[in-house]
Design a protein around this motif. Structure first.
Motif, PDB file in Angstrom:
ATOM      1  N   GLU A  65      61.962  36.390  62.426  1.00  0.00           N
ATOM      2  CA  GLU A  65      61.639  37.344  61.364  1.00  0.00           C
ATOM      3  C   GLU A  65      60.223  37.072  60.865  1.00  0.00           C
ATOM      4  O   GLU A  65      59.888  35.932  60.517  1.00  0.00           O
ATOM      5  N   HIS A  66      59.422  38.105  60.803  1.00  0.00           N
ATOM      6  CA  HIS A  66      58.042  37.989  60.331  1.00  0.00           C
ATOM      7  C   HIS A  66      58.019  37.696  58.828  1.00  0.00           C
ATOM      8  O   HIS A  66      58.635  38.405  58.045  1.00  0.00           O
ATOM      9  N   LEU A  67      57.313  36.634  58.438  1.00  0.00           N
ATOM     10  CA  LEU A  67      57.155  36.287  57.027  1.00  0.00           C
ATOM     11  C   LEU A  67      55.739  36.535  56.535  1.00  0.00           C
ATOM     12  O   LEU A  67      55.539  36.987  55.410  1.00  0.00           O
ATOM     13  N   ASP A  68      54.765  36.202  57.380  1.00  0.00           N
ATOM     14  CA  ASP A  68      53.377  36.273  56.949  1.00  0.00           C
ATOM     15  C   ASP A  68      52.494  36.234  58.185  1.00  0.00           C
ATOM     16  O   ASP A  68      52.898  35.701  59.221  1.00  0.00           O
ATOM     17  N   SER A  69      51.298  36.786  58.087  1.00  0.00           N
ATOM     18  CA  SER A  69      50.384  36.742  59.229  1.00  0.00           C
ATOM     19  C   SER A  69      48.959  37.016  58.779  1.00  0.00           C
ATOM     20  O   SER A  69      48.733  37.616  57.723  1.00  0.00           O
ATOM     21  N   PHE A  70      48.027  36.554  59.591  1.00  0.00           N
ATOM     22  CA  PHE A  70      46.621  36.878  59.391  1.00  0.00           C
ATOM     23  C   PHE A  70      45.899  36.642  60.705  1.00  0.00           C
ATOM     24  O   PHE A  70      46.434  36.052  61.640  1.00  0.00           O
ATOM     25  N   SER A  71      44.676  37.143  60.780  1.00  0.00           N
ATOM     26  CA  SER A  71      43.891  36.961  61.997  1.00  0.00           C
ATOM     27  C   SER A  71      42.431  36.769  61.646  1.00  0.00           C
ATOM     28  O   SER A  71      41.968  37.168  60.576  1.00  0.00           O
ATOM     29  N   GLY A  73      38.765  36.672  64.147  1.00  0.00           N
ATOM     30  CA  GLY A  73      38.180  36.657  65.480  1.00  0.00           C
ATOM     31  C   GLY A  73      39.213  36.977  66.537  1.00  0.00           C
ATOM     32  O   GLY A  73      39.934  37.971  66.437  1.00  0.00           O
ATOM     33  N   ASP A  74      39.312  36.106  67.545  1.00  0.00           N
ATOM     34  CA  ASP A  74      40.233  36.356  68.656  1.00  0.00           C
ATOM     35  C   ASP A  74      41.591  35.681  68.474  1.00  0.00           C
ATOM     36  O   ASP A  74      42.363  35.569  69.405  1.00  0.00           O
ATOM     37  N   ARG A  75      41.903  35.224  67.249  1.00  0.00           N
ATOM     38  CA  ARG A  75      43.170  34.509  66.997  1.00  0.00           C
ATOM     39  C   ARG A  75      43.997  35.206  65.925  1.00  0.00           C
ATOM     40  O   ARG A  75      43.460  35.725  64.955  1.00  0.00           O
ATOM     41  N   ALA A  76      45.303  35.156  66.120  1.00  0.00           N
ATOM     42  CA  ALA A  76      46.247  35.662  65.130  1.00  0.00           C
ATOM     43  C   ALA A  76      47.274  34.579  64.866  1.00  0.00           C
ATOM     44  O   ALA A  76      47.712  33.890  65.795  1.00  0.00           O
ATOM     45  N   ILE A  77      47.638  34.436  63.603  1.00  0.00           N
ATOM     46  CA  ILE A  77      48.604  33.419  63.194  1.00  0.00           C
ATOM     47  C   ILE A  77      49.784  34.120  62.549  1.00  0.00           C
ATOM     48  O   ILE A  77      49.616  34.941  61.646  1.00  0.00           O
ATOM     49  N   LEU A  78      50.977  33.806  63.028  1.00  0.00           N
ATOM     50  CA  LEU A  78      52.203  34.375  62.478  1.00  0.00           C
ATOM     51  C   LEU A  78      53.069  33.253  61.923  1.00  0.00           C
ATOM     52  O   LEU A  78      53.270  32.240  62.586  1.00  0.00           O
ATOM     53  N   ARG A  79      53.584  33.457  60.710  1.00  0.00           N
ATOM     54  CA  ARG A  79      54.590  32.549  60.151  1.00  0.00           C
ATOM     55  C   ARG A  79      55.904  33.303  60.221  1.00  0.00           C
ATOM     56  O   ARG A  79      56.021  34.421  59.731  1.00  0.00           O
ATOM     57  N   LEU A  80      56.883  32.682  60.895  1.00  0.00           N
ATOM     58  CA  LEU A  80      58.149  33.344  61.181  1.00  0.00           C
ATOM     59  C   LEU A  80      59.323  32.514  60.689  1.00  0.00           C
ATOM     60  O   LEU A  80      59.219  31.295  60.533  1.00  0.00           O
TER      61      LEU A  80
END
Length: 144
Positions: A65-71, A73-80
């Protein structure tokens, strides 16, 4: 590229939640490397899909389940939030039939419109404790 990176990273849920092979080929580059996978795990779209299938075999009703995210440049971070019932061998621990509920952080690197690298950070100790595989002891205060 930040918006593109985040959009692609969010599509990875189709691979892990839905085990969608078409999505794996659409979003994951042939040179994809999963830095979290055990040694010897194949790369590319089918390697990542294989990892997803393995997790689903160990945890019934596995869900991220998606909780939070940001990006940037060429990277994306997902907190699940990962949930499921431990029904098969996982990291050498046989099925406990216990529910697990832990948070994970996933970092994806995007190149030429495809996901090409993944790093994952999970609450493995908490998950193993929830599975009954280990017992966590609270720290004790040092003697005065």
């Amino acid at each position: 590229m930040s918006n593109e990176a985040l959009e692609l990273a969010m599509e990875m849920g189709k691979v892990f939640n839905d085990l969608n092979e078409e999505a794996a080929h659409k979003y994951i580059g042939a040179e994809f490397v999963d830095h979290e996978a055990p040694p010897g795990t194949p790369g590319g779209p089918l390697g990542y899909l294989g990892t997803a299938r393995w997790v689903h075999s160990a945890f019934a009703d596995a869900k991220w389940e998606h909780l939070d995210s940001f990006s940037e440049g060429d990277r994306a971070i997902l907190r699940l939030r990962f949930t499921g019932k431990h029904v098969g061998n996982f990291l050498g621990f046989e099925a406990s039939q216990r529910d697990v509920d832990v948070e994970q952080t996933h970092i994806y690197r995007i190149e030429n419109g495809l996901v090409v690298e993944h790093w994952g950070y999970r609450q493995d100790l908490l998950m193993l404790a929830q599975m009954g595989a280990i017992t966590l002891q609270p720290p004790t205060a040092p003697a005065a």
